[in-house]
Design a protein around this motif. Structure first.
Motif, PDB file in Angstrom:
ATOM      1  N   HIS A 150       0.842  -1.195   0.000  1.00 15.58           N
ATOM      2  CA  HIS A 150       0.000   0.000   0.000  1.00 15.58           C
ATOM      3  C   HIS A 150       0.878   1.247   0.000  1.00 15.58           C
ATOM      4  O   HIS A 150       2.051   1.197   0.350  1.00 15.58           O
ATOM      5  CB  HIS A 150      -0.924   0.032   1.227  1.00 15.58           C
ATOM      6  CG  HIS A 150      -0.185   0.062   2.525  1.00 15.58           C
ATOM      7  ND1 HIS A 150       0.373  -1.070   3.085  1.00 15.58           N
ATOM      8  CD2 HIS A 150       0.119   1.078   3.379  1.00 15.58           C
ATOM      9  CE1 HIS A 150       0.981  -0.760   4.225  1.00 15.58           C
ATOM     10  NE2 HIS A 150       0.849   0.544   4.420  1.00 15.58           N
ATOM     11  N   GLN A 166      -5.315   5.314   1.981  1.00 15.23           N
ATOM     12  CA  GLN A 166      -4.259   4.448   1.467  1.00 15.23           C
ATOM     13  C   GLN A 166      -4.665   3.923   0.099  1.00 15.23           C
ATOM     14  O   GLN A 166      -5.853   3.721  -0.160  1.00 15.23           O
ATOM     15  CB  GLN A 166      -3.984   3.286   2.431  1.00 15.23           C
ATOM     16  CG  GLN A 166      -3.475   3.738   3.781  1.00 15.23           C
ATOM     17  CD  GLN A 166      -3.227   2.591   4.754  1.00 15.23           C
ATOM     18  OE1 GLN A 166      -2.926   1.466   4.362  1.00 15.23           O
ATOM     19  NE2 GLN A 166      -3.337   2.880   6.040  1.00 15.23           N
ATOM     20  N   TYR A 168      -4.139   0.819  -2.683  1.00 12.91           N
ATOM     21  CA  TYR A 168      -3.763  -0.584  -2.753  1.00 12.91           C
ATOM     22  C   TYR A 168      -3.635  -1.016  -4.213  1.00 12.91           C
ATOM     23  O   TYR A 168      -4.123  -0.333  -5.111  1.00 12.91           O
ATOM     24  CB  TYR A 168      -4.803  -1.445  -2.041  1.00 12.91           C
ATOM     25  CG  TYR A 168      -4.985  -1.069  -0.586  1.00 12.91           C
ATOM     26  CD1 TYR A 168      -4.268  -1.713   0.412  1.00 12.91           C
ATOM     27  CD2 TYR A 168      -5.854  -0.044  -0.216  1.00 12.91           C
ATOM     28  CE1 TYR A 168      -4.421  -1.362   1.742  1.00 12.91           C
ATOM     29  CE2 TYR A 168      -6.010   0.320   1.110  1.00 12.91           C
ATOM     30  CZ  TYR A 168      -5.291  -0.343   2.087  1.00 12.91           C
ATOM     31  OH  TYR A 168      -5.437   0.018   3.403  1.00 12.91           O
ATOM     32  N   ASN A 175      -4.404  -8.736  -0.262  1.00 14.92           N
ATOM     33  CA  ASN A 175      -5.525  -7.809  -0.107  1.00 14.92           C
ATOM     34  C   ASN A 175      -6.686  -8.454   0.643  1.00 14.92           C
ATOM     35  O   ASN A 175      -7.358  -7.804   1.454  1.00 14.92           O
ATOM     36  CB  ASN A 175      -6.023  -7.324  -1.475  1.00 14.92           C
ATOM     37  CG  ASN A 175      -5.099  -6.303  -2.115  1.00 14.92           C
ATOM     38  OD1 ASN A 175      -4.140  -5.844  -1.508  1.00 14.92           O
ATOM     39  ND2 ASN A 175      -5.373  -5.961  -3.366  1.00 14.92           N
TER      40      ASN A 175
END
Length: 218
Positions: A150, A166, A168, A175
């Motif tokens: 991230h 954040q 990703y 995840n």
């Protein structure tokens, strides 16, 4: 039928076509505005810089005064800072920070300081342009114990405050098990912070590109 009420077939066809063109032009803007999802706020984490590096521009891969380039896969991340109507928020300042390719943050409390990549800037900042656009050159984030890859973002919006979130990477196996990411209960909001990285859209050979628009709620 009066002369005023009569519309010839040819003219009617032209009017219908014009209406279709106008609808096509307007519909995407309405659809885009309707589909915008406010970017969810997330934890700043324990490794926000306690002091800023001398070099804190939007290129984290090269540190001024060093010949070496950061270890890791180069990526370009760009996007816009928008409000819920899809309008840009000029004057906003975007910050990012992340660990290096060894999974180490530039922070005195982060483990592994002996392994830190000194060629990686670790933190960057820039002001968006009049269209709300920003861009960063950095490295593809890597996992470290307890977290999926991230990048931390903070956006300072004039007159509104600071949003921390954040970003990703799409397709990362971790995840599915990341507690911070999956703490976003709204699936649409969760999807909004997961970004694909594509080689075809990168401005640099061998690098990847991700598009991350940040939508701030009023």
């Amino acid at each position: 039928m009066t002369p005023q009420s009569f519309i010839s077939p040819n003219r009617r066809s032209v009017l219908i076509q014009a209406g279709v063109i106008v609808a096509a032009a307007v519909a995407p803007r309405i659809l885009i505005a309707a589909e915008l999802v406010a970017t969810p706020g997330q934890t700043e984490g324990p490794f926000y810089p306690v002091e800023f590096p001398p070099d804190m521009d939007n290129d984290l891969v090269r540190v001024t005064g060093q010949a070496a380039r950061a270890i890791g896969q180069v990526i370009h991340v760009s996007g816009r800072v928008l409000d819920m109507r899809g309008q840009p928020r000029p004057g906003s300042v975007v910050e990012i920070w992340q660990c290096d390719a060894n999974g180490v943050y530039r922070h005195p409390r982060a483990a592994g300081q002996g392994r830190i990549d000194h060629a990686f800037q670790g933190y960057g900042r820039m002001q968006v342009d009049e269209q709300g656009r920003y861009r960063f050159r950095t490295i593809r984030p890597v996992p470290y114990p307890g977290r999926t890859p991230h990048i931390h973002f903070a956006v300072h919006v004039p007159g509104q405050g600071r949003l921390v979130t954040q970003m990703y990477i799409e397709g990362e196996p971790l995840n599915a098990r990341d507690g911070v990411l999956n703490g976003i209960r709204d699936p649409n909001a969760r999807r909004s912070v997961i970004v694909p990285l594509l080689a075809a859209q990168s401005p640099e050979a061998g690098a990847l590109h991700g598009q991350f628009d940040i939508v701030v709620a009023a």
